[in-house]
Scaffold this motif. Structure first.
Motif, PDB file in Angstrom:
ATOM      1  N   ALA A  97       0.837  -1.185   0.000  1.00  0.00           N
ATOM      2  CA  ALA A  97       0.000   0.000   0.000  1.00  0.00           C
ATOM      3  C   ALA A  97       0.877   1.242   0.000  1.00  0.00           C
ATOM      4  O   ALA A  97       2.005   1.216   0.501  1.00  0.00           O
ATOM      5  CB  ALA A  97      -0.908   0.006   1.224  1.00  0.00           C
ATOM      6  N   ALA A  98       0.354   2.319  -0.559  1.00  0.00           N
ATOM      7  CA  ALA A  98       1.076   3.586  -0.618  1.00  0.00           C
ATOM      8  C   ALA A  98       0.218   4.698  -0.045  1.00  0.00           C
ATOM      9  O   ALA A  98      -0.997   4.730  -0.262  1.00  0.00           O
ATOM     10  CB  ALA A  98       1.469   3.917  -2.054  1.00  0.00           C
ATOM     11  N   GLY A  99       0.850   5.588   0.682  1.00  0.00           N
ATOM     12  CA  GLY A  99       0.124   6.705   1.265  1.00  0.00           C
ATOM     13  C   GLY A  99       1.062   7.837   1.623  1.00  0.00           C
ATOM     14  O   GLY A  99       2.276   7.734   1.444  1.00  0.00           O
ATOM     15  N   ARG A 100       0.492   8.901   2.130  1.00  0.00           N
ATOM     16  CA  ARG A 100       1.290  10.081   2.481  1.00  0.00           C
ATOM     17  C   ARG A 100       1.256  10.414   3.963  1.00  0.00           C
ATOM     18  O   ARG A 100       1.869  11.377   4.393  1.00  0.00           O
ATOM     19  CB  ARG A 100       0.793  11.287   1.679  1.00  0.00           C
ATOM     20  N   ARG A 101       0.556   9.627   4.734  1.00  0.00           N
ATOM     21  CA  ARG A 101       0.375   9.963   6.146  1.00  0.00           C
ATOM     22  C   ARG A 101       1.352   9.151   7.001  1.00  0.00           C
ATOM     23  O   ARG A 101       1.002   8.091   7.534  1.00  0.00           O
ATOM     24  CB  ARG A 101      -1.075   9.717   6.554  1.00  0.00           C
ATOM     25  N   GLU A 102       2.549   9.648   7.116  1.00  0.00           N
ATOM     26  CA  GLU A 102       3.585   8.930   7.865  1.00  0.00           C
ATOM     27  C   GLU A 102       3.173   8.702   9.316  1.00  0.00           C
ATOM     28  O   GLU A 102       3.534   7.694   9.916  1.00  0.00           O
ATOM     29  CB  GLU A 102       4.897   9.705   7.792  1.00  0.00           C
ATOM     30  N   TYR A 103       2.383   9.624   9.885  1.00  0.00           N
ATOM     31  CA  TYR A 103       1.972   9.476  11.284  1.00  0.00           C
ATOM     32  C   TYR A 103       1.053   8.277  11.467  1.00  0.00           C
ATOM     33  O   TYR A 103       0.807   7.829  12.589  1.00  0.00           O
ATOM     34  CB  TYR A 103       1.282  10.751  11.767  1.00  0.00           C
ATOM     35  N   ALA A 104       0.488   7.766  10.371  1.00  0.00           N
ATOM     36  CA  ALA A 104      -0.457   6.650  10.460  1.00  0.00           C
ATOM     37  C   ALA A 104       0.037   5.422   9.699  1.00  0.00           C
ATOM     38  O   ALA A 104      -0.770   4.617   9.223  1.00  0.00           O
ATOM     39  CB  ALA A 104      -1.813   7.076   9.934  1.00  0.00           C
ATOM     40  N   SER A 109      -5.808   3.059   7.563  1.00  0.00           N
ATOM     41  CA  SER A 109      -6.282   4.402   7.208  1.00  0.00           C
ATOM     42  C   SER A 109      -5.167   5.325   6.738  1.00  0.00           C
ATOM     43  O   SER A 109      -5.437   6.394   6.187  1.00  0.00           O
ATOM     44  CB  SER A 109      -6.992   5.034   8.413  1.00  0.00           C
ATOM     45  N   GLY A 110      -3.922   4.935   6.957  1.00  0.00           N
ATOM     46  CA  GLY A 110      -2.807   5.764   6.519  1.00  0.00           C
ATOM     47  C   GLY A 110      -2.481   5.641   5.050  1.00  0.00           C
ATOM     48  O   GLY A 110      -1.599   6.345   4.553  1.00  0.00           O
ATOM     49  N   TYR A 111      -3.173   4.779   4.333  1.00  0.00           N
ATOM     50  CA  TYR A 111      -2.841   4.473   2.940  1.00  0.00           C
ATOM     51  C   TYR A 111      -4.026   4.717   2.016  1.00  0.00           C
ATOM     52  O   TYR A 111      -5.176   4.487   2.387  1.00  0.00           O
ATOM     53  CB  TYR A 111      -2.374   3.019   2.827  1.00  0.00           C
ATOM     54  N   ASP A 112      -3.697   5.163   0.825  1.00  0.00           N
ATOM     55  CA  ASP A 112      -4.742   5.499  -0.150  1.00  0.00           C
ATOM     56  C   ASP A 112      -4.841   4.511  -1.291  1.00  0.00           C
ATOM     57  O   ASP A 112      -5.906   4.376  -1.909  1.00  0.00           O
ATOM     58  CB  ASP A 112      -4.447   6.884  -0.748  1.00  0.00           C
ATOM     59  N   THR A 113      -3.750   3.846  -1.579  1.00  0.00           N
ATOM     60  CA  THR A 113      -3.717   2.968  -2.752  1.00  0.00           C
ATOM     61  C   THR A 113      -3.206   1.598  -2.348  1.00  0.00           C
ATOM     62  O   THR A 113      -2.226   1.512  -1.601  1.00  0.00           O
ATOM     63  CB  THR A 113      -2.805   3.558  -3.842  1.00  0.00           C
ATOM     64  N   TRP A 114      -3.866   0.570  -2.846  1.00  0.00           N
ATOM     65  CA  TRP A 114      -3.536  -0.795  -2.478  1.00  0.00           C
ATOM     66  C   TRP A 114      -3.333  -1.647  -3.719  1.00  0.00           C
ATOM     67  O   TRP A 114      -3.977  -1.443  -4.758  1.00  0.00           O
ATOM     68  CB  TRP A 114      -4.670  -1.402  -1.645  1.00  0.00           C
ATOM     69  N   GLY A 115      -2.455  -2.623  -3.571  1.00  0.00           N
ATOM     70  CA  GLY A 115      -2.300  -3.614  -4.622  1.00  0.00           C
ATOM     71  C   GLY A 115      -3.358  -4.692  -4.513  1.00  0.00           C
ATOM     72  O   GLY A 115      -4.211  -4.659  -3.614  1.00  0.00           O
ATOM     73  N   GLN A 116      -3.265  -5.664  -5.396  1.00  0.00           N
ATOM     74  CA  GLN A 116      -4.296  -6.709  -5.463  1.00  0.00           C
ATOM     75  C   GLN A 116      -4.035  -7.842  -4.477  1.00  0.00           C
ATOM     76  O   GLN A 116      -4.921  -8.673  -4.231  1.00  0.00           O
ATOM     77  CB  GLN A 116      -4.382  -7.273  -6.887  1.00  0.00           C
ATOM     78  N   GLY A 117      -2.837  -7.904  -3.934  1.00  0.00           N
ATOM     79  CA  GLY A 117      -2.500  -8.942  -2.962  1.00  0.00           C
ATOM     80  C   GLY A 117      -1.828 -10.141  -3.598  1.00  0.00           C
ATOM     81  O   GLY A 117      -2.033 -10.450  -4.774  1.00  0.00           O
ATOM     82  N   THR A 118      -0.999 -10.810  -2.808  1.00  0.00           N
ATOM     83  CA  THR A 118      -0.344 -12.031  -3.251  1.00  0.00           C
ATOM     84  C   THR A 118      -0.372 -13.034  -2.100  1.00  0.00           C
ATOM     85  O   THR A 118      -0.125 -12.682  -0.950  1.00  0.00           O
ATOM     86  CB  THR A 118       1.097 -11.748  -3.734  1.00  0.00           C
ATOM     87  N   GLN A 119      -0.704 -14.280  -2.430  1.00  0.00           N
ATOM     88  CA  GLN A 119      -0.886 -15.306  -1.399  1.00  0.00           C
ATOM     89  C   GLN A 119       0.463 -15.884  -0.972  1.00  0.00           C
ATOM     90  O   GLN A 119       1.281 -16.262  -1.818  1.00  0.00           O
ATOM     91  CB  GLN A 119      -1.767 -16.433  -1.928  1.00  0.00           C
TER      92      GLN A 119
END
Length: 124
Positions: A97-104, A109-119
């Motif tokens: 996940a990628a985000g801009r809220r280092e405090y979180a 909730s600190g991340y805005d964008t997520w990948g699809q996941g890998t098992q």
């Protein structure tokens, strides 16, 4: 718009290793926090590790500290999660996940964008 694509999951015996990759595209990375989370069967999404893109600071959950290492290759816009000494309880779908809220950075909730996941499946 930032996009994330994970790869590298698989089936591994307990005590083994895997390296997950997260390819990041789009956007400007200089202030992004990139994190790894995981969801075990029947459980909530849990924080695993995080790194700011422009620094060497890293954070880990207690359950993986000393076994997992997050790193990045800025030239390739890729973040890695090296997982060593894997245990059956590490079995989960892993998300970057990628985000801009280092405090979180330890929180979903600190991340805005997520990948699809890998098992990742670890058997004893």
């Amino acid at each position: 718009q930032v996009q994330l694509v994970e790869s590298g999951g698989g089936l591994v015996q307990a005590g083994g290793s895997l390296r997950l990759s997260c390819a990041v595209s789009g956007g400007t990375f200089s202030r992004y926090v990139v994190g790894w989370f995981r969801r075990a069967p029947g459980k909530e999404l849990d924080f695993v590790a995080a790194s700011t893109w422009s620094s060497t600071d890293t954070w880990y959950s207690d359950s993986v500290k000393g076994r997992f290492t997050i790193s990045r290759d800025n030239a390739k816009n890729t973040v890695y999660l090296q997982m060593n000494t894997l245990k059956p309880e590490d079995t989960a779908v892993y998300y970057c996940a990628a985000g801009r809220r280092e405090y979180a950075l330890r929180y979903v909730s600190g991340y805005d964008t997520w990948g699809q996941g890998t098992q990742v499946t670890v058997y004893s």
